[in-house]
Enzyme design. Structure first.
Site, short mmCIF file in Angstrom:
data_model
loop_
_atom_site.label_atom_id
_atom_site.label_comp_id
_atom_site.label_asym_id
_atom_site.label_seq_id
_atom_site.Cartn_x
_atom_site.Cartn_y
_atom_site.Cartn_z
N HIS A 226 1.46 -11.40 9.68
CA HIS A 226 2.53 -11.90 8.80
C HIS A 226 3.08 -13.22 9.33
CE1 HIS A 226 5.81 -11.61 5.93
NE2 HIS A 226 6.59 -12.05 6.89
N LEU B 166 0.84 -1.20 0.00
CA LEU B 166 0.00 0.00 0.00
C LEU B 166 0.87 1.25 0.00
CD1 LEU B 166 -2.44 -1.55 2.54
CD2 LEU B 166 -3.07 -0.82 0.22
C1 GRF Z 1 -1.62 -15.74 6.26
O1 GRF Z 1 -0.63 -16.61 6.75
C2 GRF Z 1 -1.11 -14.33 6.17
O2 GRF Z 1 -0.28 -13.96 7.22
C3 GRF Z 1 -0.32 -14.43 4.90
O3 GRF Z 1 -1.16 -15.16 4.03
C4 GRF Z 1 -1.95 -16.03 4.81
C5 GRF Z 1 -3.39 -15.78 4.49
O4 GRF Z 1 -4.19 -16.85 4.89
N1 GRF Z 1 0.10 -13.16 4.42
P1 GRF Z 1 -5.79 -16.77 4.83
O5 GRF Z 1 -6.18 -16.14 3.52
O6 GRF Z 1 -6.25 -15.96 6.02
O7 GRF Z 1 -6.23 -18.19 4.92
#
Ligand code: GRF
Length: 196
Positions: free
Chosen positions: A108, A92
Site C-alpha cells: 500500500h 476481498l
Molecule cells: C502500487 O503503488 C500499489 O501499492 C497501489 O497501486 C500501485 C500499483 O502499481 N495499490 P503497479 O500496478 O504495481 O505498477
C-alpha cells in the site's frame, strides 16, 4: 522455495519487479501464476516471463461473494505458499481472507495507518504531509488495516503532482516488496506471528 500467486489490477510494475527478482537463482521464490480482476495491462509481464495468468472479473458474477469464491478457486488450483496483492484494487470478503490468512499480503502506498484506501497518494498530498511512504502488511478483514510487516518512508517534494509522488513511492515500494517476499521465503519473517 516459496511459491507465490500475485494478484494485480493495473500496470503491474511491482509484479514486474518480483518477476525480475526471481531470475536470480539465489532468490528462493517461484511465481506460479498471476491473477487479475480485469484484462490488466500488467498481465503482459507474466506472459513475457511465461507465467500462467487468470482473470476473474466481478461483472460476471451475481455477488462479490460469488466472485471472490471463484477467485479463491483459481488461486487454490495453484496451491501457493503465499498470495501477494500487488496493486489489486478490490476489497476481498472475509471468507476469502480467512481461507488464506496470514499468507495473504498487500502493498500500500502510504505509511499506514495513515491514508488507507484507493487514493492514498492523493490523500497524503491533500493533507499536506511532509513524509509518506509504503507499507507491506498482512491482509485482514478491514481495508488496509492488517498487521504491518515492513514500511519505508518517502519525503514529499514541494509542488509534486500525485503521479510524480506515486512514481517515486513505487520505486521504493518495489524494493521493499522484493525484500519482504524474500525475507518470508528465507524464514526471516514469520507471518504466523503477525496474524491479526
Ligand atoms: C502500487 O503503488 C500499489 O501499492 C497501489 O497501486 C500501485 C500499483 O502499481 N495499490 P503497479 O500496478 O504495481 O505498477
Amino acid at each position: 522455495m516459496l511459491s507465490v500467486v500475485v494478484l494485480i489490477s493495473g500496470s503491474g510494475s511491482n509484479l514486474r519487479a518480483l518477476l525480475e527478482a526471481t531470475e536470480d537463482p539465489r532468490m528462493p521464490i517461484r511465481i506460479l501464476a498471476v491473477g487479475s480482476d480485469n484484462a490488466a495491462t500488467g498481465l503482459e509481464h507474466a506472459e513475457l516471463f511465461g507465467i500462467p495468468t487468470f482473470v476473474v472479473s466481478p461483472g460476471a458474477f451475481a455477488s462479490r461473494e460469488e466472485w471472490a469464491k471463484m477467485l479463491l478457486e483459481n488461486i487454490k488450483f495453484w496451491n501457493p505458499d503465499l498470495v501477494v496483492l500487488a496493486g489489486f484494487m478490490r476489497i476481498l470478503p472475509p471468507e476469502f481472507v480467512a481461507a488464506l490468512s496470514p499468507n495473504l499480503i498487500n502493498t500500500h502506498p502510504s505509511l499506514l495507518p495513515k491514508y488507507p484506501g484507493a487514493h492514498a497518494v492523493r490523500d497524503a498530498l491533500a493533507d499536506g504531509a511532509a513524509v509518506t511512504g509504503v507499507t507491506i502488511h498482512v491482509v485482514d478483514e478491514g481495508v488496509d488495516t492488517g498487521p504491518h510487516i515492513a514500511q519505508a518512508e518517502v519525503a514529499v517534494l514541494p509542488d509534486e503532482t500525485e503521479h510524480e509522488l506515486h512514481e517515486r513511492i513505487k520505486v521504493v515500494e518495489r524494493e521493499l516488496l522484493i525484500k519482504t517476499v524474500a525475507d518470508i521465503a528465507k524464514g526471516r519473517i514469520d507471518l504466523q506471528t503477525l496474524k491479526g
